[in-house]
Design an enzyme around this catalytic site. Structure first.
Site, PDB file in Angstrom:
ATOM      1  CE  LYS A 163      -3.838  -2.454   2.103  1.00 33.99           C
ATOM      2  NZ  LYS A 163      -4.514  -2.913   3.329  1.00 33.99           N
TER       3      LYS A 163
ATOM      4  CD  GLN B 143      -3.324  -4.591   6.356  1.00 30.79           C
ATOM      5  OE1 GLN B 143      -3.212  -3.565   5.687  1.00 30.79           O
ATOM      6  NE2 GLN B 143      -3.984  -5.650   5.906  1.00 30.79           N
TER       7      GLN B 143
ATOM      8  CG  ASP C  44      -9.736  -0.011   4.942  1.00 32.39           C
ATOM      9  OD1 ASP C  44      -9.611  -0.156   3.710  1.00 32.39           O
ATOM     10  OD2 ASP C  44      -8.874  -0.374   5.758  1.00 32.39           O
TER      11      ASP C  44
END
Ligand code: NAD
Length: 285
Positions: A53, A97, A120
């Site tokens: 990422k 994460q 997210d």
């Protein structure tokens, strides 16, 4: 033979667009979007994803700040780090994460992230917007899949869509987005009794179960649209999806390969979400 839905090509196009938007805007070039990446522990796959990422963000001109916290970190220390980032005006987007170590309450941590920095789209506020059909940050994988369908001008309105898997990360938001696009949606999961029948009736099958070989071509309706989200690793380390590609390709009208289908879209839309958060937070100042 099915037409291949090329997620890799769309991801490349989306990344190029982001790069051009940042480069063309003097304000964005002067202060590029900043994405904070929080990694807890040293899970090999998570470490790999965070590094990937960061690498992809750099390629489009998005800055990242990486925070590696020990696996034994306390909930309060993790919340304190998140709150620091929430209050830092130089940070636009925060990614925590997953999965987190077992002693940490994941929903509590996701709720600690400001909805305005929730890259997210996992905060209940953004989840609520999604389910109400309102604009907000959407989870990257389902967002990418909807964009892929749009790229190939596949209209889902009125179609019977089956989503296999009901996680908060993929299956549930996927079903919500398909419903918003006027599909008639069925959400199947590990307790569903009649998966074969559901697959046979579906015009669109999105498989996000994480079970290799779950969907075979012989189960599909002829001309189905098949989206394979699964990422399963064989004993030799090879990657495959949930769908038996060889048989499904013969029966479907469209199909995503693994790799090269859904996977690349997830990071591309993560970057797009980061850019949108930067622009959105700017407008509020
Ligand atoms: P998860 O384990 O949280 O959820 C899996 C879901 O599948 C559950 O709801 C479960 O009920 C359902 N399921 C399991 N076995 C089933 C069966 N036999 N029949 C019907 N339903 C069944 O997983 P997740 O995070 O949603 O991820 C799902 C898969 O997608 C995994 O392989 C993951 O690696 C992959 N994934 C890929 C991407 C990508 O970018 N390509 C992104 C996220 C997840």
């Amino acid at each position: 033979m099915a037409e291949i839905l090329d997620g890799k090509a769309l991801a490349q196009k989306v990344r190029q667009e982001i790069k051009e938007i940042i480069a063309a805007d003097p304000l964005l070039s002067a202060r590029p979007p900043c994405l904070a990446l929080l990694l807890v522990g040293d899970n090999e796959a998570s470490t790999h994803y965070v590094a990937l990422k960061a690498k992809m963000a750099a390629k489009v001109g998005i800055n990242t700040r990486e925070f590696a916290l020990p696996a034994a970190v306390s909930e309060s220390a993790l919340v304190a780090t998140i709150e620091e980032l929430n209050n830092d005006p130089a940070v636009d987007a925060i990614l925590l994460q997953l999965p987190l170590p077992a002693h940490i309450n994941t929903p509590k941590m996701l709720m600690a992230i400001s909805p305005k920095k929730d890259v997210d789209g996992f905060h209940p506020y953004n989840v609520g917007l999604l389910h109400m059909g309102l604009s907000g940050i959407q989870p990257c994988t389902p967002r990418g899949i909807m964009a892929l369908l749009a790229e190939y001008k596949i209209n889902v309105s009125g179609k019977r869509a089956l989503v296999i898997g009901r996680s908060n990360i993929v299956g549930t938001p996927m079903a919500a987005l398909l419903k918003r696009a006027d599909a008639t949606v069925t959400l199947a999961h590990s307790k569903s009794q009649n998966l074969r029948e559901l697959i046979a009736e579906a015009d669109i099958v999105v498989s996000a179960a994480g079970k290799a070989g779950l969907v075979h071509g012989s189960m599909l309706k002829s001309g189905a649209i098949v989206i394979d989200v699964g990422q399963n690793y064989g004993s030799d380390g090879t990657l495959c999806g949930d769908v038996d590609f060889i048989s499904a390709e013969k029966k479907a009208a469209y199909i995503t390969p693994v790799p090269g289908g859904v996977g690349p879209l997830t990071i591309a839309f993560l970057l797009k979400n980061a850019l949108e958060l930067r622009l959105g937070n700017d407008q509020e100042k």
